[in-house]
Design a protein around this motif. Structure first.
Motif, short mmCIF file in Angstrom:
data_model
loop_
_atom_site.label_atom_id
_atom_site.label_comp_id
_atom_site.label_asym_id
_atom_site.label_seq_id
_atom_site.Cartn_x
_atom_site.Cartn_y
_atom_site.Cartn_z
N GLN A 1 0.84 -1.20 0.00
CA GLN A 1 0.00 0.00 0.00
C GLN A 1 0.88 1.25 0.00
N LYS A 2 1.94 1.19 0.78
CA LYS A 2 2.87 2.32 0.80
C LYS A 2 3.56 2.47 -0.55
N GLU A 3 3.86 1.32 -1.16
CA GLU A 3 4.48 1.38 -2.48
C GLU A 3 3.54 2.05 -3.48
N ALA A 4 2.25 1.76 -3.34
CA ALA A 4 1.27 2.35 -4.26
C ALA A 4 1.35 3.88 -4.19
N GLU A 5 1.44 4.40 -2.96
CA GLU A 5 1.53 5.85 -2.80
C GLU A 5 2.81 6.38 -3.45
N LYS A 6 3.88 5.64 -3.26
CA LYS A 6 5.17 6.05 -3.85
C LYS A 6 5.09 6.05 -5.37
N ILE A 7 4.47 4.99 -5.91
CA ILE A 7 4.35 4.88 -7.37
C ILE A 7 3.63 6.09 -7.93
N ALA A 8 2.48 6.42 -7.31
CA ALA A 8 1.69 7.54 -7.82
C ALA A 8 2.48 8.84 -7.73
N ARG A 9 3.25 8.98 -6.66
CA ARG A 9 4.00 10.22 -6.50
C ARG A 9 5.15 10.31 -7.49
N LYS A 10 5.78 9.17 -7.74
CA LYS A 10 6.98 9.27 -8.57
C LYS A 10 6.70 9.19 -10.07
N MET A 11 5.49 8.77 -10.44
CA MET A 11 5.20 8.63 -11.86
C MET A 11 5.05 10.00 -12.51
N THR A 12 5.81 10.22 -13.58
CA THR A 12 5.71 11.48 -14.33
C THR A 12 4.53 11.36 -15.29
N TYR A 13 3.82 12.46 -15.45
CA TYR A 13 2.68 12.44 -16.35
C TYR A 13 2.92 13.41 -17.50
N LEU A 14 2.74 12.94 -18.70
CA LEU A 14 2.86 13.82 -19.86
C LEU A 14 1.46 14.15 -20.36
N GLU A 15 1.13 15.41 -20.40
CA GLU A 15 -0.19 15.81 -20.90
C GLU A 15 -0.08 15.94 -22.41
N LEU A 16 -0.62 14.95 -23.13
CA LEU A 16 -0.44 14.92 -24.58
C LEU A 16 -1.19 16.05 -25.28
N SER A 17 -2.30 16.48 -24.68
CA SER A 17 -3.12 17.48 -25.38
C SER A 17 -2.38 18.79 -25.58
#
Lengths: 643, 643
Positions: free
Chosen positions: A592-608
């Protein structure tokens, strides 16, 4: 695994025991006439089983004489061991020439069946967020007259040195009776959180073995729920149903708009909750447990589904700069949302990354172990949106491609969701241009679902019926190609064989929609790889998630340029990655803690707002792609087929 | 304070401005005929105002001539400054001899009026559990695209270094809209608890000045609520009403039994909540605030009331060994109980000590500052039960005396609760044996309430109508003493003056009940002092709490042996001590911690199993007591009156 040999082609294929013969032929690219979708009514898929054991589901219109000679209807015959099957000439629909092609690319990568994939993440300890413990308390006397709760607190401190514990108010409700029912012998349920340990339930007697979690994947279309036995660490019951929100709109955008209407948000929230509650009832019944045995709930969904479940207005998700109210979700009481669990049961909602990369993707990255792998992995979840994640244990980059609902049947005249009667697999004879179809549930065809659409496009293309731009070659001599309301079209099923009383066709307009959808996803993959400066051949693993993904044939998807061309060994189909993640966190607080880390560390590219995206998109508006060098095997196949 | 001189007795008394003349005479022990309770109809309380300013509420049946000569009806006349009043002979009902007694013991100790007693505890910092803060957030962009909640978290960390904050799920509901409404300028409401800081509300713009707490004393009979302005630290509105549970039973025992019936608990819980919700509406209206301005709630009640409010079955409270479910109550969401506050508002419930010493007593000990005083203090709260606490800053010992409902009018034929028309003060002429009465609201008498009953017993005793055992002297020549259904009785009001169409009487059976009630309380005081080896004269302060307490005249209570004989300077009337405590914790989180300490450190003596209790009780079944040495002044008065 049983082997099936198809004569006269002499094509061999391994299948799972119980596999349907028509499906086996389909996968083996052996053409057998089949126009009814597989329900045994057209009687055209006649084959002769020469050796081996099969299960016969029916005989259809076969005559006694035919049966004696070994005739079977392929669609009503399941494989029980090694089988040799001969396809008579008439079943090949007048093919004068025997097909002599073999699959250059196997249809499937690693297909992981359910038991293998309860959780793919590795090296985690089974230590659930909720745990049960048996305890005996000394009964009160006039001298030792602490209140029930203080007595319990004292014993928690004395017996297990637990001094700081938050008592959930729901525990108090029947505390007096529960303590006394089995003579001060009780089972305590604790919830461990970062904010401390919560006591969430007190049951009379010893109930330590009865500890379950409800895990739910809240999809835009389908809600899937499972009951996870937290002491055994396994799934004990499964259930799924349409998300009742569908009646307010098929896709997230329509629902966001509906949520803005008077009372709309509440209706959507209730619809989601009602769907979950119905599944919960079903699970409890199936698993023969009591509601009070469920101590935890985990849910994952895309950002809009998460907002709607929580009763949050998703309005700003679709307004520039696309900001959701919430990404990481505090622990909530399930009951506060209307979910029929015990008052004290908390819900963990997977954190999202951005408005269009939600908790379901975080869950998939967690459950599939991408976040802990050395291998450079591309994670693809294709639905209305195609969500893509590229990365490994060190970094993760994601984007969402507005693929539109084409692959879910939206915007396609005869497109349908993957329900009974949906055409899910299609082959078109290169010689006769006649189709071979298989439907879900092998019943009368009612339309074409996502995997069927991919097949149709690929097969129309390979057989030369359409060109690289998706335009029909109307010169071809077959009644199946004709001019319809939306321009040129191909008739996949004639009205008399269809379950809907009219022809099932695919038109140029449909093809245009499908090509745009696949182009959006491929362009997304291109942008992702470019953003981190890797090449597609560098991708060591491609994980296909989503129930829909399970039915995609990789080679067909590559032929149309939806998936990048890569060695089939690199593909892994994990089914519902989101649900896999929910199971993971139900079983392990560390994950569960890893899930929070994943969401925080994932970069998001806004394609629009990405200037390169439109360029990559336009390049992808061809079959398979403008840059044919990226598809050498596919180009080889095309050349061979066209020859 | 204005001084009133009564002629011809020449008795002087200081009164508050606006005091009613009849009440002033009553307190001064000046006998004036008054049989209608003070509503101006009997016209018997005629007095002549010789000098000074008075407010005339009415003239009743006074003639023009009388008015010209300065005649007033005492009951319709309020004091506006120093006044000299002559009581004409006819108003003394034919008293041939002028009363020449003076109060040996002043009727009142320190009566603290409401503004003085918002909180008596000292040396605490005004730092409420909830606080509001104004903040500006930078608006999101495509580059800075954190979700609303993460943006807020980031700014809490950046701007005020608040890194660990629990977000209440209710905050999320309209977060998106609230952040944007005033251009990312917001007011945050924090709740500080031992488990950390909670963010419980986000409002648009600057609302820092609007921060209120709802504080409630949940009495068995009456529920009193106040709105406390947390920024100003003062009460802004007050409201009270009967506890709607009354329709299910008058006292706690009846309600505990009712709670055990099918659906009974829920009905009682709802009744309490409905009562509170109605008061809440009234307060919000009176104070002209919005519901969202209320950020905290505090409640105190006896253990049964607390259990019922929380929906906990109080069953074991009345079963040996008398164990409540809960004494210290976790912070709860008010909404979870059905209280119409915002979803995120928490309720602090005062901790109790035992089944019969509840949170209301803890609140009283807190609010009155007993827990921090060097002075040995006896704290008395008389209602259905008499709860007693003896102690100081170092130790506290408590008990509860099952006084029965006599002082609340229960079990007394003409006993009534302290409502309009209840006789609250009584004098009986030593010469004529005629009574003088005053009712609440100065309206037609309908019965006798607690303070009136104490007066009646004391006056019957002093005038020799009853003896030490509460038995009538039937030899006395007055029509007011007669044989009734329940043996000998005294007629306090004749049917024609009463508002109920029949005589208002007090019988030997009534007296027996009253004497048993006072004996239980006095025995409790004795046991408490003996348990810590102190003598009654060692008690430096006696605090009388409870609305009822406000109307007790100390000397009368001593005469009947309800209160121990002590110097009147030692008495303090604090009114509703429980409510004082609720205000204290609304204003100071530090005091909330003190409340928990008080409840934990207070020793509880269970009288029902105390072998000495019955002995002390029997000794107290006399007027004032078997041990007359303990009541020297009272004995002096009796001798004088009987002389």
């Amino acid at each position: 695994m049983p082997e099936v040999i198809f004569y006269p082609d002499n094509i061999k294929i391994e299948v799972v025991e119980g596999e349907n013969l028509l499906r086996a032929a389909m996968i083996a690219e052996v053409h057998i006439n089949a126009s009814c979708g597989g329900d045994g009514t057209c009687g055209k898929c006649r084959v002769i089983v020469e050796t081996g054991e099969v299960e016969v589901l029916g005989r259809g219109k076969l005559t006694e004489a035919e049966i004696e000679r070994g005739y079977h209807l392929a669609c009503l015959t399941n494989v029980q061991g090694d089988v040799e099957v001969r396809v008579p000439v008439e079943s090949q629909m007048g093919d004068s020439k025997i097909l002599e092609r073999e699959r250059q690319i196997p249809a499937w990568g690693h297909f992981l069946s359910a038991p293998d994939v309860e959780v793919m993440a590795t090296a985690w300890k089974h230590l659930s967020p909720t745990r049960k413990m048996f305890m005996k308390l000394p009964p009160p006397t006039i001298e030792d007259n602490l209140s029930d709760l203080e007595r319990l607190r004292r014993e928690l401190s004395r017996q297990i040195s637990l001094k700081e514990v938050v008592i959930d108010p729901a525990v108090l409700k029947n505390l007096a009776v529960n303590l006394r029912e089995k003579d001060w012998q009780i089972t305590l349920t604790f919830l461990d959180t970062d904010d401390g340990t919560y006591l969430i339930q007190v049951e009379p007697g010893n109930a330590t073995k009865k500890n379950y979690a409800l895990v739910v994947d809240v999809g835009t279309t389908t809600v899937i729920a499972q009951l996870v036995d937290l002491s055994e660490g396994k799934v004990t019951a499964k259930a799924s149903n349409y998300n009742a929100q569908i009646s307010y709109g098929e896709d997230v955008i329509t629902r966001i708009i509906f949520a803005g209407r008077e009372g709309g948000l509440l209706k959507l929230q209730s619809a989601a909750v009602t769907t979950i509650n119905n599944l919960l009832s079903e699970l409890v019944r199936k698993a023969q447990i009591e509601l009070q045995d469920i101590s935890y709930m985990v849910a994952a969904g895309n950002t809009t589904m998460t907002h709607l479940l929580l009763g949050l207005d998703p309005k700003y998700i679709r307004e520039d700069p696309y900001i959701p109210t919430i990404s990481s979700v505090p622990l909530l009481k399930a009951r506060d949302l209307g979910i029929s669990l015990l008052e004290s049961v908390y819900l963990y909602c997977f954190p999202g990354v951005a408005s269009y990369v939600g908790g379901d993707i975080t869950a998939g990255i967690l459950g599939s172990g991408v976040f802990q792998s050395d291998k450079l992995t591309l994670y693809i979840d294709i639905g209305t949106n195609g969500e893509l994640v590229l990365g490994n244990r060190d970094w993760l980059v994601s984007c969402s491609c507005s693929a539109g609902p084409a692959f879910e049947g939206g915007g396609i005249r005869n497109g349908v969701r993957a329900t009974r009667g949906a055409i899910e697999q299609v082959r078109i004879s290169r010689e006769t241009l006649e189709p071979m179809i298989l439907t879900i549930g092998q019943s009368k065809p009612g339309g074409i679902c996502g995997s069927g659409l991919i097949d149709v496009v690929a097969e129309l293309f390979l057989s030369g019926i359409i060109n690289q731009k998706g335009k029909f070659n109307t010169e071809l001599k077959t009644p199946r190609i004709r001019m319809g309301e939306n321009g040129a079209e191909y008739v996949l099923v004639w009205a008399e064989e269809a379950g809907i009383g009219r022809d099932i066709t695919i038109s140029e307009v449909d093809l245009d929609n499908l090509i745009r959808a696949k182009a959006a996803i491929y362009a997304g993959i291109t942008i992702l790889t470019e953003s981190v400066d890797v090449k597609i051949p560098d991708i060591e693993r491609i994980i296909i998630a989503g129930a829909f993904g399970n039915y995609i044939e990789i080679d067909k998807a590559m032929i149309i340029g939806l998936l990048p061309e890569a060695d089939s060994e690199r593909f892994i189909f994990i089914g519902n990655g989101s649900l896999m993640g929910t199971r993971a966190v139900a079983l392990s607080r560390a994950l569960q803690k890893e899930a929070e880390k994943i969401a925080r560390k994932m970069t998001y590219l806004e394609l629009s707002v990405n200037p390169a995206f439109m360029d990559r998109y336009i390049s992808a508006l061809f079959l398979p792609h403008t840059n044919m060098d990226a598809f050498p095997k596919v180009m080889g196949m095309i050349r061979e087929h066209r020859a």
